[in-house]
Write a protein that holds these residues in place. Sequence first.
Motif, short mmCIF file in Angstrom:
data_model
loop_
_atom_site.label_atom_id
_atom_site.label_comp_id
_atom_site.label_asym_id
_atom_site.label_seq_id
_atom_site.Cartn_x
_atom_site.Cartn_y
_atom_site.Cartn_z
N ASP A 29 58.88 7.50 14.88
CA ASP A 29 57.81 8.49 15.00
C ASP A 29 58.24 9.49 16.08
O ASP A 29 58.69 9.09 17.16
N ARG A 51 57.45 3.84 6.73
CA ARG A 51 56.43 3.01 6.10
C ARG A 51 56.98 1.60 5.84
O ARG A 51 58.02 1.45 5.22
N GLY A 52 56.25 0.61 6.32
CA GLY A 52 56.59 -0.77 6.02
C GLY A 52 57.86 -1.25 6.69
O GLY A 52 58.52 -0.52 7.43
#
Length: 399
Positions: free
Chosen positions: A42, A62-63
């Motif tokens: 991020d 994601r994930g």
Amino acid sequence: MKLLNVLPTLDPAAGGPVEGMRQSALALAAMGHHVEAATLDDPRAPFLTAAPLPVAPLGPARGRYGYAPQALGWLRTHAPRFDAIVVHGLWQYPGFATRQALRALDVPYYVFAHGMLDPWFKQTYPLKHAKKWLYWPWGEYRVLRDARAVLFTTDEERLLARQSFWLYRVRERVVSFGAAAPPGDAARLRAAFLAAYPSLSGQRILLFLGRLHPKKGCDIVLHAFAQVAQSDPTLHLAFAGAGDDDTISQLHALAARLGIAGRVTWTGLLQNDLKWGALAASDAFVLPSHQENFGVAVVEALASGTPVLISDKINIWREIAADRAGFVASDTVSGALANLRRWLALDASSQARMRMQARDAFAARFTVDAHARRLLQVLEEDRDATCRANAAAAPRAAA
């Protein structure tokens, strides 16, 4: 040379491969090369502000697989700026995205396996291995097959990697690995660490430094220490590292059951001077890991002159044993206990000699500059070979 490192994260808590890449980037930059990184972090991640090289954070991912929608487009756009791309690690989106992005581009990519093809994982987690097989033929196998080369830190890691999947075709290169030397005077670093943890002053510290994870043999350390703790009331065990809440709570509970909770200090993740101070202040470094393709923390201990008590599942154990920079045994409680007893039985002069041997082993084998030069040699040799092949093919194409 312009080099791009592609990896899931630059978070220091991710362990040795991240620290190794950071140090390699600094060494290459000091040699006059340009190095950048692309990660799935991020952009708001606080650790990115301390990154020692330009970083493109393409997350948040994601994930657990780390899918990041913008990574593929970013790589297609920016890859032509670089002479080579190195993907760090397997089983996550960065490798797949790099292969997809570069298929139509004249930019070579390499994959640094970082021990992730070790058959230990297949033997220890058979269900996870079965799931990986579902992904392997159309995913990771192709990523490795199409890479200019797959990079390994040791010959032992290279040979072990062949045992995990029968569908396996890669170009293998061994480039070693390395770690930085301590940043300055050992006495200053030691004093800074003991000032942060004053209860450890005057103790003979046995140090575990790394991720708190079942693979590392943390429970083995506690069991072995419990059997020697009464031999010297100044012996103290320090665990320096991060881990998930369940693992940490289980280790705390085990220390309590063994009656050594008061003889164990849990520091959490240590970085920079505090990490080096912990190594400098310690009597010995302990790591009975079940699997370790290199062990950056082991090498950092050597650089600090701290003898290492390790398992024979760490792929540089032969070098450690040959250089008499520590003791090696099996990744069991009896093995770790044997290492501890051998170390504690040494007299002061023998311990001092082993500390010198630890520093000598680091200087001879494991400096980050040596790794950076070897990596650069591989990249430049491949680039030159490609240029020669293209030059030879040009007249035939014209004819």
